[in-house]
Design an enzyme around this catalytic site. Structure first.
Site, PDB file in Angstrom:
ATOM      1  N   CYS A 112      -1.478  -2.568   9.458  1.00  0.00           N
ATOM      2  CA  CYS A 112      -1.493  -1.173   9.943  1.00  0.00           C
ATOM      3  C   CYS A 112      -2.902  -0.684  10.249  1.00  0.00           C
ATOM      4  CB  CYS A 112      -0.836  -0.259   8.924  1.00  0.00           C
ATOM      5  SG  CYS A 112       0.829  -0.783   8.551  1.00  0.00           S
ATOM      6  N   HIS A 248      -2.450   6.964   9.235  1.00  0.00           N
ATOM      7  CA  HIS A 248      -1.414   5.980   9.569  1.00  0.00           C
ATOM      8  C   HIS A 248      -0.054   6.587   9.252  1.00  0.00           C
ATOM      9  CE1 HIS A 248       1.065   2.564   9.868  1.00  0.00           C
ATOM     10  NE2 HIS A 248       1.184   2.357   8.561  1.00  0.00           N
ATOM     11  N   ASN A 278       7.349   3.718  11.433  1.00  0.00           N
ATOM     12  CA  ASN A 278       6.077   3.067  11.121  1.00  0.00           C
ATOM     13  C   ASN A 278       5.864   1.925  12.109  1.00  0.00           C
ATOM     14  OD1 ASN A 278       3.967   1.552  10.121  1.00  0.00           O
ATOM     15  ND2 ASN A 278       4.679   1.569   8.000  1.00  0.00           N
TER      16      ASN A 278
HETATM   17  N1  ACO Z   1      18.696   4.247   1.569  1.00  0.00           N
HETATM   18  C1  ACO Z   1      19.156   4.656   0.371  1.00  0.00           C
HETATM   19  N2  ACO Z   1      18.592   4.282  -0.783  1.00  0.00           N
HETATM   20  C2  ACO Z   1      17.489   3.498  -0.717  1.00  0.00           C
HETATM   21  C3  ACO Z   1      16.958   3.039   0.491  1.00  0.00           C
HETATM   22  C4  ACO Z   1      17.608   3.450   1.682  1.00  0.00           C
HETATM   23  N3  ACO Z   1      17.177   3.086   2.891  1.00  0.00           N
HETATM   24  N4  ACO Z   1      15.881   2.276   0.245  1.00  0.00           N
HETATM   25  C5  ACO Z   1      15.738   2.237  -1.102  1.00  0.00           C
HETATM   26  N5  ACO Z   1      16.712   2.967  -1.679  1.00  0.00           N
HETATM   27  C6  ACO Z   1      16.932   3.199  -3.098  1.00  0.00           C
HETATM   28  C7  ACO Z   1      16.347   2.113  -3.958  1.00  0.00           C
HETATM   29  O1  ACO Z   1      17.209   1.011  -4.044  1.00  0.00           O
HETATM   30  C8  ACO Z   1      16.177   2.835  -5.263  1.00  0.00           C
HETATM   31  O2  ACO Z   1      17.421   2.868  -5.910  1.00  0.00           O
HETATM   32  P1  ACO Z   1      17.495   2.645  -7.524  1.00  0.00           P
HETATM   33  O3  ACO Z   1      16.718   3.801  -8.090  1.00  0.00           O
HETATM   34  O4  ACO Z   1      18.968   2.689  -7.774  1.00  0.00           O
HETATM   35  O5  ACO Z   1      16.837   1.333  -7.776  1.00  0.00           O
HETATM   36  C9  ACO Z   1      15.837   4.266  -4.852  1.00  0.00           C
HETATM   37  O6  ACO Z   1      16.252   4.394  -3.473  1.00  0.00           O
HETATM   38  C10 ACO Z   1      14.366   4.602  -4.946  1.00  0.00           C
HETATM   39  O7  ACO Z   1      13.622   3.528  -4.391  1.00  0.00           O
HETATM   40  P2  ACO Z   1      12.057   3.572  -4.299  1.00  0.00           P
HETATM   41  O8  ACO Z   1      11.554   2.317  -3.676  1.00  0.00           O
HETATM   42  O9  ACO Z   1      11.478   3.967  -5.619  1.00  0.00           O
HETATM   43  O10 ACO Z   1      11.874   4.814  -3.290  1.00  0.00           O
HETATM   44  P3  ACO Z   1      10.558   5.517  -2.848  1.00  0.00           P
HETATM   45  O11 ACO Z   1      10.684   6.949  -3.099  1.00  0.00           O
HETATM   46  O12 ACO Z   1       9.319   4.820  -3.341  1.00  0.00           O
HETATM   47  O13 ACO Z   1      10.589   5.335  -1.255  1.00  0.00           O
HETATM   48  C11 ACO Z   1       9.545   3.970   0.438  1.00  0.00           C
HETATM   49  C12 ACO Z   1      10.574   4.045  -0.700  1.00  0.00           C
HETATM   50  C13 ACO Z   1       9.999   4.925   1.503  1.00  0.00           C
HETATM   51  C14 ACO Z   1       9.515   2.556   0.951  1.00  0.00           C
HETATM   52  C15 ACO Z   1       8.154   4.386  -0.098  1.00  0.00           C
HETATM   53  O14 ACO Z   1       7.889   3.736  -1.299  1.00  0.00           O
HETATM   54  C16 ACO Z   1       7.024   4.100   0.868  1.00  0.00           C
HETATM   55  O15 ACO Z   1       6.909   4.691   1.931  1.00  0.00           O
HETATM   56  N6  ACO Z   1       6.105   3.196   0.475  1.00  0.00           N
HETATM   57  C17 ACO Z   1       4.877   2.945   1.249  1.00  0.00           C
HETATM   58  C18 ACO Z   1       5.087   2.254   2.549  1.00  0.00           C
HETATM   59  C19 ACO Z   1       3.753   2.000   3.190  1.00  0.00           C
HETATM   60  O16 ACO Z   1       2.851   2.842   3.194  1.00  0.00           O
HETATM   61  N7  ACO Z   1       3.493   0.811   3.711  1.00  0.00           N
HETATM   62  C20 ACO Z   1       2.119   0.506   4.131  1.00  0.00           C
HETATM   63  C21 ACO Z   1       1.937   0.375   5.515  1.00  0.00           C
HETATM   64  S1  ACO Z   1       3.105  -0.697   6.296  1.00  0.00           S
HETATM   65  C22 ACO Z   1       2.286  -2.129   6.865  1.00  0.00           C
HETATM   66  O17 ACO Z   1       1.170  -2.404   6.536  1.00  0.00           O
HETATM   67  C23 ACO Z   1       3.063  -3.063   7.760  1.00  0.00           C
END
Ligand code: ACO
Length: 321
Positions: A112, A248, A278
């Site tokens: 990214c 980003h 993203n």
């Molecule tokens: N729909 C419904 N539920 C979901 C989904 C979905 N699409 N995805 C995950 N869940 C569930 C999980 O299974 C979990 O359930 P559980 O509690 O029963 O285990 C719950 O939602 C919470 O999951 P988390 O992973 O803790 O959710 P979080 O609030 O952290 O959000 C996300 C996830 C959106 C991925 C977030 O962590 C995020 O944006 N992380 C950073 C991403 C990023 O910045 N990447 C860097 C750049 S990308 C690159 O370099 C290519």
């Protein structure tokens, strides 16, 4: 002497995938995706479209808007983690598509942070006198490395490209840029196999982007806050001197948390992930071009570009438009 952006361009594939479409593919809801990420829809490349096709379309728009003769371009740098092929590099492929030759054209893989890394390098080429007109591109087809059965990642990633043309200028342009990386975090966001780690002919259908989203989230917020503060300090600026903040576009909650810690009000923060998802290295130039087209970012504005991606890699550019 500074490097100044003289034109920008962007390109999004016409195929739009909405949250409602995703509800039919995996166990998710529009409400979950919007509230946890801010994303509502994203563009997905047609099967025959490659990253260089997207980058070429964005570059063409930037060249048309710049009014330059394309033959003035003497450097192409592309940030991407989804190159068409391992070699030739995407920069050389785009160079050929534009109808140019005989100058450096290459791509860099910093996930990214690819576009910010490319801007930093192009700035150095210009300041050294090695380039008089640089084409900098961020382009991705993340849909090709996304597991469309994994709800943790498939709701996030998308395709697109953005481009900027930089020229030397006596008026301030890039006034500051710094890059960083820490490979200790490589297991939080990665693609398991590639050309060297597992030969292509042995690759099976398990080679998708893997992410420990929650842990990435925490490191992203902490790192982005600290590098922005350091950058502003180094140029004797405060967040009040920034007209626009283009982080980003990974997750609206990361962006809100970082903006709050930096005391940058919401009205100065560019959010394009709602419609783009993203798009990794394409996300910042897409947001920049879109904001210029919408008349938000104007000549003379000071813009803080900030990236964070797999590696981890990060970078800052402070630029006067
Ligand atoms: N729909 C419904 N539920 C979901 C989904 C979905 N699409 N995805 C995950 N869940 C569930 C999980 O299974 C979990 O359930 P559980 O509690 O029963 O285990 C719950 O939602 C919470 O999951 P988390 O992973 O803790 O959710 P979080 O609030 O952290 O959000 C996300 C996830 C959106 C991925 C977030 O962590 C995020 O944006 N992380 C950073 C991403 C990023 O910045 N990447 C860097 C750049 S990308 C690159 O370099 C290519």
């Amino acid at each position: 002497m500074f490097s100044k952006i003289i034109a920008t361009g962007s390109y999004l594939p016409s195929n739009i995938l909405t949250n409602q479409d995703l509800e039919k593919k995996v166990d998710t809801t529009d409400e979950w995706i919007r509230s946890r990420t801010g994303i509502e829809r994203r563009s997905i490349a047609d099967p025959q479209q490659t990253t260089s096709d997207l980058g070429y379309e964005a570059a063409k728009k930037a060249i048309d808007r710049s009014g330059i003769d394309k033959h003035e371009i003497d450097l192409i740098i592309v940030g991407t983690c989804t190159p068409d092929v391992p070699t030739p590099n995407v920069g050389a492929i785009i160079q050929e598509k534009i109808g140019l030759k005989d100058f450096p054209a290459f791509s860099i893989e910093a996930a990214c942070s690819g576009f910010v890394y490319a801007m930093n390098l192009a700035n150095k080429f210009i300041l050294s006198g090695d380039s008089k007109c640089a084409l900098v591109i961020g382009a991705e087809t993340l849909s090709r490395i996304t597991d469309w059965e994994d709800r943790n990642t498939c709701v996030l990633f998308a395709d697109g490209a953005g481009a900027a043309i930089l020229k030397p200028s006596e008026d301030p342009g890039i006034i500051y840029s710094k890059l960083g990386a820490n490979g200790a975090y490589s297991d939080l966001l990665y693609v398991p196999y590639g050309t060297s780690k597992r030969p292509l002919k042995e690759q099976r259908n398990d080679n998708f982007l893997q992410m420990k989203g929650n842990e990435v989230f925490k490191v992203a917020v902490k790192t982005l806050e600290s590098i922005a503060k350091d950058s502003l300090k180094e140029v004797n600026m405060t967040s009040e001197d920034i007209d626009w903040f283009i982080p980003h576009q990974a997750n609206i909650r990361i962006i809100q948390a970082v903006s709050k810690r930096l005391n940058i009000p919401e009205k100065k923060v560019i959010i394009s992930l709602t419609d783009h998802g993203n798009t990794s290295a394409a996300s910042i130039p897409l947001a920049l071009d879109q904001s210029i087209r919408e008349g938000k970012i104007k000549t003379g504005d000071t813009v803080l570009l900030q990236s964070f991606g797999a590696g981890f890699t990060w970078g800052t550019v402070i630029i006067k438009i």
